[in-house]
Write an enzyme that holds these catalytic residues in place. Structure first.
Site, PDB file in Angstrom:
ATOM      1  N   HIS A  23      -6.551   4.995 -12.515  1.00  0.00           N
ATOM      2  CA  HIS A  23      -5.807   4.507 -11.337  1.00  0.00           C
ATOM      3  C   HIS A  23      -6.755   4.208 -10.185  1.00  0.00           C
ATOM      4  CE1 HIS A  23      -2.521   4.126  -8.458  1.00  0.00           C
ATOM      5  NE2 HIS A  23      -3.206   4.896  -7.663  1.00  0.00           N
ATOM      6  N   ASP A  58       5.240   2.756 -11.355  1.00  0.00           N
ATOM      7  CA  ASP A  58       6.158   3.884 -11.571  1.00  0.00           C
ATOM      8  C   ASP A  58       6.610   4.528 -10.267  1.00  0.00           C
ATOM      9  OD1 ASP A  58       5.580   4.657 -14.724  1.00  0.00           O
ATOM     10  OD2 ASP A  58       3.821   3.872 -13.698  1.00  0.00           O
ATOM     11  N   ASN A 102       3.759   2.138 -17.005  1.00  0.00           N
ATOM     12  CA  ASN A 102       2.676   2.723 -17.800  1.00  0.00           C
ATOM     13  C   ASN A 102       2.810   4.236 -17.908  1.00  0.00           C
ATOM     14  OD1 ASN A 102       1.511   3.843 -15.444  1.00  0.00           O
ATOM     15  ND2 ASN A 102       0.300   2.000 -15.087  1.00  0.00           N
ATOM     16  N   GLU A 115      18.448   4.005   6.550  1.00  0.00           N
ATOM     17  CA  GLU A 115      17.612   3.559   7.664  1.00  0.00           C
ATOM     18  C   GLU A 115      16.256   3.055   7.187  1.00  0.00           C
ATOM     19  OE1 GLU A 115      18.909   6.613   7.414  1.00  0.00           O
ATOM     20  OE2 GLU A 115      20.537   6.632   8.886  1.00  0.00           O
ATOM     21  N   GLY A 151       0.838  -1.192   0.000  1.00  0.00           N
ATOM     22  CA  GLY A 151       0.000   0.000   0.000  1.00  0.00           C
ATOM     23  C   GLY A 151       0.871   1.240   0.000  1.00  0.00           C
ATOM     24  N   PRO A 152       1.633   1.458   1.064  1.00  0.00           N
ATOM     25  CA  PRO A 152       2.543   2.613   1.085  1.00  0.00           C
ATOM     26  C   PRO A 152       3.668   2.375   0.068  1.00  0.00           C
ATOM     27  CG  PRO A 152       2.043   1.844   3.304  1.00  0.00           C
ATOM     28  CD  PRO A 152       1.574   0.787   2.352  1.00  0.00           C
ATOM     29  N   LEU A 153       3.818   3.279  -0.854  1.00  0.00           N
ATOM     30  CA  LEU A 153       4.677   3.043  -2.013  1.00  0.00           C
ATOM     31  C   LEU A 153       6.151   2.902  -1.649  1.00  0.00           C
ATOM     32  CD1 LEU A 153       2.733   5.453  -4.337  1.00  0.00           C
ATOM     33  CD2 LEU A 153       2.769   2.965  -4.462  1.00  0.00           C
TER      34      LEU A 153
END
Lengths: 627, 627
Positions: B188, B83, B113, B348, B42-44
């Protein structure tokens, strides 16, 4: 600083490094409070982002104010970094943006000594940094002997000035050069000792018997630097004079910026309470209603987003993107360097670090705005903190707060993050409950000249309370939202949970025969700055009646103001917004009986029975689990 | 999951995506709790780090257990990203490490994409990603038509299997392919609507009138996949059988790991109280005394550091570095893939994300340890949070905590960060006061099988209290350190501020004639898990005597347990450790009179006078300033 004649930086001050002197201006890392220091450094990689921000500031001012033949802004930004700064993600994000924006007024001088605390940098890093920087859009210059080939360094710096890209000068050096410990990682942090310091002095032709003595020829050399600087300043003043004669209006505006002032009477752009829609409105939408006219008209604002333009509502009318004009044809993009809308990409951390650079550039010239989901300000946290530590005003527009953000699930639902920002010195975390409070949040943020503000906003629609809400109340952190002369309990409502709080008050009266006051509490830090009298008038802690905070975050921090909370004791859940609240028991019909039971207990046993026994009234409701 | 036959993933479940069903296993983002999901995403960018950790786990197990002709571990790690993941710093840090470690069992499939939420990715990213990945040590394969050239994708995946480096497959795709919205950023997140969904079905030769129907030939195809998987599992079981016959001891160990069990009786390596030095000892040193024998002997531990080996004391006796054997000659490094000591470099955030991957690999096979200064766990915070959210056991060794870290200055002195970690669900933030409590912290951390722990440690020497301190007390979060049958006040001491607390107790008695109890409070979360009776026996809130917390952090959170605090209300300062404490008023001679005045006030006005009036007893002492 001492050599170029900064008066505060005396030899005595140089000696104060790592001493017990309270008034030392030679701290362990450079600090912005001290003369001649542009930004506070220390946490690795931040400075790369800061430098990108400083270079953007120059680019933008130059594009906005320079005229053919008259350049009022044309400085380079020089940034010296070590091996670690480009291992850190924030540094990598920032160089990627600098390459994209073709910031040819930025030069990174890379002290490539290949040594980090763990020894050779090879132990964790064997990539080809030059190729990586080239792939990222940088001009790369090698200097293979950073110790004796001063000419090569000078040549590289001159070349950087005329590059069409940002420049990366890769200078090979030896850590502790001249000492017996040369090349050893220990020279990073440990003192060398008198004997080895003598070795270095000998290596450079200095008298090893003398300590903290600067030879007259060194002073003479730097005196020339200082004189040159004075000449440059005089030239610049002449340029400004000529500019003022030819472009009086632009010059007046430019002068305001140099003074760090707002370019327009910003207060007139803030909507009045009666201007807002009265139907349910997401507070991220309210923030657009308040912020967009400000950003459109007051040119100090530089507005950015970490790839969430459609979600964060910070794109103002007639926005121009900050872009390299070259990308117009190459990538079919709009925008140029006069643009004030910044696409940071999915780089929250660099966004924060760059915004610090923008805010630090001649403080007040710019007021940066950043935006992303509140949860992702955890990525930017190291930079947000550095902004607070440096007293850099900026506004962080944090949308999709609380579990109300819904379907994206627990990864996107902040629970603990507010505790960080509420505890952080010199930061305002403001969580408004409706459009009127959003207006108050912006006003407080803009008035906080040396403090960054996070405005925390909902994704989902919120009931508007024009009859109760108050921008002036926001300025005081908390205020009485709904008074009840004879009351049984005080409910604290916050942000997007205010609707549930007001409904619970109504239900308590209707079904439990209890009168509840409601306090709106958008900002703990602002409330702490109020008088004891005001604080007690809002919370009435001496009334003997319990106080319950209702917020879909961890309770931590509310214990200062409340006896109990209905809050979150675990991570969230992927459900639609309203269902998420239901799942976690924020329905008035679930909350009212719990509050009623607490009131009854207090009636029975006295308010003192709650002492040392803060109540998390939200159990797990038989569903869910505690991680 | 549905197609390959995961039983829990019914068609009904597929329909539950974004629905109000509490029992949906199709949340907005994949969640590790659900069958077949390796890590929650979820968190990119996090997933890139997780994948590097998963690939390291495989590499390490293969190097440790495989024998010529018998490979018990040889899987690839496939990681699909978009991306954004390589715009995020954490992704960039992680790929840099994967290239360095030559993790040829890792393949990233890059869905290129070129669209992000703000439109074309070009708006913020125009770098040459292939060149960048090559410079970082990756094998790069292009697939230019990701829609119809399936053969090229298959070929690329096959090639990745035989690479000597990690592989990056750059697949050009079109977002929303087949829809009228193809190539549009809105695809998206926004639903396409019935009409456009019909377009996609038509484009792929499906019946646009049917909904959620899976053609039998699709099931048949995936049935083959499932059968193939079953065959692979049967083959693997045969391999294990053969391995067990030839290498019975190794096989027994390997089996324990597959079961997620510890490989040795860990408790025997924890020093007894009497084994510790009694002189002043930095708690980071105590952590080495406790942790190093554990790490040396119990091979589940994978120990890492973000370039702070000399400071964090996690390097154990006879450690072997986790490195590619190829770097032995190329870079003169020791180590190979059997190594359990990980140099993460100054990264870190990736350290945290990679440790999550290590911990998620067949939970229990590894117990990762990370280490850096506590302040820099703000860089790793998004990953530490994901560890807590996923229930991944690990130990974060956070040294140089509080203002006692000294000369590095305010940038290195955490003030607000503990508030984040104390509020974070499913995380233990433990701040031990001496070696005995450090032992307790490790024991609690190792016993918390689904919870990460931060052990927060001092840089500076601390007085040891073997007569008072207790590892069992740590397990309960807080306990009575020094009892006084007749007392005037309870002092809460924490971590490196315990020494000042005990001295203040003594001074209160000597100079103010007041009796103070002392409570040691290393972990709020563990204390919250205790019974109400136990909690009240420790804090005695009903005694009518005030409770004062002494800690050099923001007070936030202590309001739950105390009436007042001596804490930090601004950022720190660059001074030597002891002087920093002095500057901020942590001397007993400054604290005792303030506490005495509070006691007098309570005697005069009753404990109820403190209600709703939490006291920050630490003013600014006439020096310093509040940011």
């Amino acid at each position: 600083m001492h050599l170029v004649g900064v008066k505060s930086m005396t030899v005595e001050q140089l000696k104060s490094y790592h001493s017990t002197r309270y008034d030392s201006i030679c701290p362990g890392h450079p600090e912005i409070e001290n003369e001649g220091v542009e930004v506070t450094t220390g946490p690795l990689g931040q400075g790369v982002g800061n430098a990108v921000g400083l270079a953007m500031a120059t680019k933008h001012l130059a594009a906005t104010y320079n005229k053919p033949g008259i350049e009022v802004v044309n400085n380079m930004t020089w940034c010296m970094i070590g091996d670690a700064c480009l291992q850190e993600g924030v540094g990598l994000e920032a160089v990627s943006l600098a390459g994209h924006w073709k910031l040819n007024n930025l030069c990174i001088i890379y002290d490539n000594n290949s040594i980090t605390c763990d020894g050779t940098a090879d132990v964790a890093n064997t990539e080809d940094i030059n190729e990586k920087m080239k792939a990222t859009g940088w001009n790369v210059i090698d200097v293979f002997d950073g110790h004796s080939n001063i000419g090569a360094i000078v040549q590289a710096l001159m070349t950087a000035r005329s590059s069409d890209k940002p420049t990366f000068i890769n200078i090979r050096t030896v850590i502790g050069f001249g000492s017996l410990m040369a090349g050893n990682a220990k020279t990073h942090g440990a003192a060398l000792g008198a004997e080895d310091v003598a070795n270095i002095k000998k290596a450079f032709g200095l008298n090893p018997e003398e300590h903290l003595v600067i030879p007259p020829e060194v002073y003479d050399f730097f005196r020339e630097v200082a004189d040159h600087g004075e000449q440059l300043e005089a030239d610049w003043n002449s340029t400004i004079k000529a500019y003022t004669e030819t472009y009086p209006e632009l010059a007046a505006e430019f002068k305001l910026r140099v003074e760090g002032k707002m370019l327009d009477e910003w207060t007139k752009y803030i909507p009045k309470k009666e201007d807002f829609p009265t139907g349910p409105t997401a507070s991220r939408k309210s923030a657009g209603l308040v912020g967009n006219p400000l950003c459109e008209n007051v040119k100090n604002f530089l507005i950015g987003t970490a790839d969430l333009t459609p979600s964060c509502n910070v794109a103002y009318n007639k926005k121009v993107d900050f872009q390299s004009p070259e990308l117009r044809t190459a990538c079919n993009l709009n925008g140029d360097y006069t643009g004030r809308y910044i696409h940071y990409g999915i780089r929250e951390h660099a966004m924060g670090a760059i915004a610090n650079g923008l805010a630090a550039f001649n403080k007040g010239t710019f007021l940066p705005i950043t935006s992303t989901f509140f949860m992702f300000y955890i990525y930017a946290a190291p930079a947000v903190r550095m902004g607070a530590l440096q007293g850099l005003q900026q506004i962080h527009i944090a949308t999709h707060d609380s579990i109300g953000t819904g379907e994206d699930g627990p990864t996107h639902q902040p629970i603990a993050l507010p505790a960080l920002y509420r505890a952080m010195p010199n930061l305002l975390y403001i969580r408004p409950c409706d459009s009127e409070e959003v207006a108050g949040a912006f006003i407080s943020a803009i008035n906080a000249k040396e403090t960054p503000t996070i405005i925390s906003l909902s994704r989902q629609n919120l009931t508007q309370y024009p009859q109760y809400s108050s921008r002036d109340g926001v300025a005081r952190g908390a205020y009485v939202f709904i008074e009840e002369p004879e009351f049984d309990v005080t409910l604290i409502g916050v942000g997007s949970e205010m609707g549930f709080t007001v409904q619970t008050k109504e239900l308590l009266e209707k079904e439990h025969g209890l009168k509840a006051r409601v306090v709106s509490f958008p900002c703990q830090r602002l409330f702490e700055q109020q008088s004891k009298e005001y604080k007690q008038s809002v919370l009435k802690p001496k009334s003997g009646k319990p106080i319950v905070a209702i917020e879909a975050y961890a309770a931590n921090g509310w214990e200062r103001y409340a006896d109990a909370s209905i809050s979150m004791r675990r991570f969230g859940k992927s459900l639609p917004s309203a269902t998420t609240y239901e799942y976690f028991g924020f329905q008035p019909k679930i909350m009212a009986p719990k509050i009623s039971a607490l009131v009854e207990e207090v009636k029975r046993e006295g308010i003192e029975s709650l002492r040392g026994d803060f109540r998390d009234l939200n159990g797990y409701l038989g569903i869910g689990f505690e991680h």
